[in-house]
Design an enzyme around this catalytic site. Sequence first.
Site: not given
Ligand code: NAD
Length: 239
Positions: A149, A153
């Site tokens: 990744h 991440k």
């Molecule tokens: P990212 O870091 O770009 O975004 C995370 C967002 O969450 C940020 O905007 C941050 O400000 C916000 N955040 C953090 N703490 C918070 C809180 N306490 N309250 C509200 N908002 C908060 O990450 P991303 O790439 O968008 O991924 C987000 C999550 O999704 C990760 O856990 C990632 O592993 C997961 N993910 C899952 C899949 C899936 O298909 N299940 C796919 C991609 C990513």
Amino acid sequence: MDETPTRLLIHGASGRMGQALLRLAAEDPSLQVVAAVVRRPPAQRVIDGVPHFAASELSGVPPFDVAIDFSLPEGFDPVLALCVARGAGFVSGTTGIDASRQAALDAAAAGIPLVWATNFSLGVAVLAELVERAAASLPGWDCDIVESHHVHKKDAPSGTALTLGESAVQGGAEPRYASLRAGDIIGEHFVQFSGLGERVELVHRASNRDIFARGALHVARQLSGRAPGRYRVRDLVGA
Ligand code: NAD
């Protein structure tokens, strides 16, 4: 046909997944984003017609049918509690969710419909089935899961790698894990079964994170109005 749009709350809206969800939901007339929640107080209150709220303002968001959460584990608890309090559906793709949060999901499922999944792509759902079949057919072979990744991440191994590992265990294998963090890789999962003098390799490569966002939006649409319970992505695909 019911033409009332499903009202969504997008939690983690400023993140990579949150931005993809907002963009794709805006193109879909069957969905209406009524609240986008970001970690810190937003500079602009309304962006492209979508009201934005800080995480600290969560209790004041307008009524919604389903919340979609792609944030971090610490953001997960308050939005799940809000869905339980409001009787709304909950869809989460946030990874790094520990046993106590899994227990909270089980408890919440008594009152609301919800889906938590490490991966919302159709290809990975098929890969998981293939891994289980290979593991069952190749007893005694080594099983290694290598995931790659982008450098931002935080959790490792990825939630998807652990889900694939569960499939391998179901088939009787004992998987080992390795993680690479490099560049802007969206997500690659490579599962290798090694025997004496031969190997079987199964791989999934995501080249666009829209696949996860589309899957989560589909699941949210399907979850709205369902009976309480913990659903899997595969229960709602093709629905
Ligand atoms: P990212 O870091 O770009 O975004 C995370 C967002 O969450 C940020 O905007 C941050 O400000 C916000 N955040 C953090 N703490 C918070 C809180 N306490 N309250 C509200 N908002 C908060 O990450 P991303 O790439 O968008 O991924 C987000 C999550 O999704 C990760 O856990 C990632 O592993 C997961 N993910 C899952 C899949 C899936 O298909 N299940 C796919 C991609 C990513």
